[in-house]
Design an enzyme around this catalytic site. Structure first.
Site, PDB file in Angstrom:
ATOM      1  N   CYS A 127       0.851  -1.198   0.000  1.00 48.17           N
ATOM      2  CA  CYS A 127       0.000   0.000   0.000  1.00 48.17           C
ATOM      3  C   CYS A 127       0.884   1.246   0.000  1.00 48.17           C
ATOM      4  CB  CYS A 127      -0.878  -0.032   1.250  1.00 48.17           C
ATOM      5  SG  CYS A 127      -1.848   1.462   1.522  1.00 48.17           S
ATOM      6  N   GLU A 182     -10.083  32.847   0.585  1.00 50.22           N
ATOM      7  CA  GLU A 182      -9.906  31.467   0.114  1.00 50.22           C
ATOM      8  C   GLU A 182     -10.237  31.397  -1.370  1.00 50.22           C
ATOM      9  OE1 GLU A 182      -9.641  27.647  -0.777  1.00 50.22           O
ATOM     10  OE2 GLU A 182      -8.964  28.365   1.183  1.00 50.22           O
ATOM     11  N   ASP A 218      -2.210  29.812   6.109  1.00 47.80           N
ATOM     12  CA  ASP A 218      -2.129  28.347   6.063  1.00 47.80           C
ATOM     13  C   ASP A 218      -2.231  27.913   4.599  1.00 47.80           C
ATOM     14  OD1 ASP A 218      -2.219  25.648   6.491  1.00 47.80           O
ATOM     15  OD2 ASP A 218      -4.080  25.632   7.629  1.00 47.80           O
ATOM     16  N   GLN A 259      -9.679  19.362   8.351  1.00 47.42           N
ATOM     17  CA  GLN A 259      -8.437  18.647   8.675  1.00 47.42           C
ATOM     18  C   GLN A 259      -8.750  17.195   9.013  1.00 47.42           C
ATOM     19  OE1 GLN A 259      -5.293  19.211   8.540  1.00 47.42           O
ATOM     20  NE2 GLN A 259      -4.919  21.415   8.608  1.00 47.42           N
ATOM     21  N   CYS A 307      -7.796  -1.526   7.074  1.00 50.78           N
ATOM     22  CA  CYS A 307      -6.993  -0.302   7.124  1.00 50.78           C
ATOM     23  C   CYS A 307      -7.030   0.223   8.551  1.00 50.78           C
ATOM     24  CB  CYS A 307      -7.553   0.739   6.151  1.00 50.78           C
ATOM     25  SG  CYS A 307      -6.628   2.294   6.208  1.00 50.78           S
ATOM     26  N   CYS A 337       2.072  22.827   5.804  1.00 47.23           N
ATOM     27  CA  CYS A 337       2.133  21.365   5.687  1.00 47.23           C
ATOM     28  C   CYS A 337       3.369  20.959   4.887  1.00 47.23           C
ATOM     29  CB  CYS A 337       0.862  20.829   5.015  1.00 47.23           C
ATOM     30  SG  CYS A 337       0.585  21.491   3.362  1.00 47.23           S
TER      31      CYS A 337
END
Length: 471
Positions: free
Chosen positions: A82, A352, A401, A302, A178, A428
């Protein structure tokens, strides 16, 4: 006449020394760096080179002579095949060590950043079943593992439901269990798969030939206990669709939103598709610190709810709000951070790119009776301009962000013109964050750095940085 392809070398008894930024481990042979997956620093292995470049090589471990003392036993039966959870063989404390190191390396090496204070990485309390959303793909060409191929067995049924094999757009690994999402996710997926395999007229999608009936499955869970299931079909077949969905509803009464999509396009994205309600509501409610957030099938939220709360608390603390500040929340998404900090700010403006996300943000403000937020949809570099700042007022604090690619140069230049007292940069991708921080360095100093692990058993790491205007 065809030339024989040059045989790539086998390197024997090589010691793995480190972990690279993208999650593979590193060995060095004759001053050349070799990237190897699924091994740990301290392992001594034979490496079959699979790709050779002038400055580096890639390979795979074909024999272990000695295992590292810093190793864990992978808990998932699909590990190594995977594409997810590639660090299960590393103990969690080691994963955190390498993620923390990755953040520091990026900020110091790429950004040449001087940091006043860097806090130890904040690990995730839950390292399994931590995700609130998973998407599975139906395929009539499931991936056969090396063991299955070597077994010589014949496989009459090649239908599978699971995750795409990395680099193989039309191959899907059939997942048994999973460990990423609450076990109800496994039970729902296996129930749907079993029903479709034991009833006529439910062909799994053929990605290459664009035919079949069942395409994808999305399951979302919420901390409130609500549960959303979205089944995506390639075409409408009322009788079979209703029979399947009725069976799912009957087997899982805890589902609060049972939705479906008829997607006749070539690609699997449903952002431009109509979401239809079979049973229940068209959304879930997620909760954080008494605030409620409406989450639809297309909403961004998130994926690690518990760690997201910790991440947002750090961002709010770094923002140092007293109730008098004008806050700009850039790349606000569905307004989660904007609404989360609003009670400590005078006004919050969220910007955004995705119009639907901005509509969600407005709904979330209304849902929580928050009246000091404003939201705008559009490309950040086009909206966040000097005119915009003149119209709405100069920000005291900017929270940003951005996506993995970081911020556009125009956005950085506008931030520098706006001159907020503080910038809280949530990222991130520490590499692009480092690049952006170096551009902000002309006016801002990095005061605090807090890495946060949102995705255990992967190489991904989030990082929150507080910048203050230089005096």
């Amino acid at each position: 006449m065809a030339r024989n392809k040059k045989q790539l070398p086998l390197l024997e008894k090589v010691t793995i020394t480190d972990v690279a930024a993208e999650g593979k481990a590193i060995a060095r042979v004759n001053d050349k760096v070799i990237f190897v997956p699924f091994v740990a620093p301290g392992d001594i292995v034979d490496i079959q080179i699979t790709r050779k470049k002038s400055s580096f090589a890639e390979g795979r471990a074909v024999r272990f002579h000695e295992y590292s003392a810093e190793r864990a036993t992978p808990f998932c039966e699909h590990f190594g095949v995977c594409g997810g959870c590639k660090w299960q063989h590393l103990p969690y404390k080691e994963q955190l060590k390498y993620k923390h190191k990755q953040v520091i390396d990026n900020l110091t090496r790429i950004g040449k950043i001087e940091m006043e204070e860097i806090f130890p990485i904040l690990g995730s309390e839950r390292t399994t079943f931590y995700r609130n959303k998973l998407e599975y793909t139906f395929s009539n060409k499931k991936w056969l593992t090396e063991e299955e191929v070597k077994s010589g067995a014949t496989f009459d049924c090649m239908n599978g439901v699971g995750f795409h094999i990395p680099g193989m757009f039309d191959k899907v690994l059939d997942i048994n269990k999973c460990w990423l999402q609450d076990d109800i996710s496994n039970r729902i997926r296996l129930c749907i798969k079993d029903y479709c395999l034991t009833h006529d007229g439910y062909p799994f999608y053929d990605l290459r030939n664009q035919e079949g009936f069942l395409r994808t499955l999305m399951i979302r869970t919420a901390s409130t206990g609500e549960l959303m299931v979205v089944v995506v079909f390639y075409h409408e077949d009322v009788e079979r669709r209703e029979a399947l969905l009725s069976h799912v509803a009957e087997q899982f009464p805890e589902i609060t939103s049972l939705l479906y999509v008829i997607n006749e396009k070539c690609n699997d994205t449903i952002t431009d598709q109509e979401i239809l309600v079979f049973r229940g509501k068209d959304h879930m409610i997620e909760e954080m610190e008494g605030l409620q957030f409406k989450v639809g099938a297309k909403s961004f939220y998130q994926t690690n709810s518990e760690q997201a709360y910790n991440l947002y608390k750090i961002a709010r603390e770094f923002a140092g709000l007293t109730g008098n500040e004008m806050v700009y929340d850039l790349y606000t998404g569905t307004g989660t951070i904007a609404n989360f900090v609003s009670r400590l700010a005078k006004k919050v403006i969220g910007i955004e790119y995705v119009p639907e996300a901005i509509e969600d943000a407005k709904v979330n403000s209304a849902l929580n009776k928050i009246e000091n937020t404003l939201f705008y949809a559009g490309d950040m570099k086009d909206i966040l301009t000097t005119d915009f700042i003149n119209q709405h007022g100069r920000p005291d604090v900017i929270i940003t962000d951005p996506p993995r690619a970081g911020m556009h140069d125009d956005v950085i230049n506008t931030i520098l013109l706006a001159e907020p007292e503080r910038i809280v940069y949530v990222s991130c991708n520490p590499a692009t964050q480092a690049r952006d921080l170096s551009l902000l360095d002309v006016k801002y100093a990095v005061k605090k750095v807090q890495p946060v692990d949102m995705f255990p058993h992967t190489h991904h790491v989030e990082n929150v940085v507080l910048l203050e205007k230089k005096k």
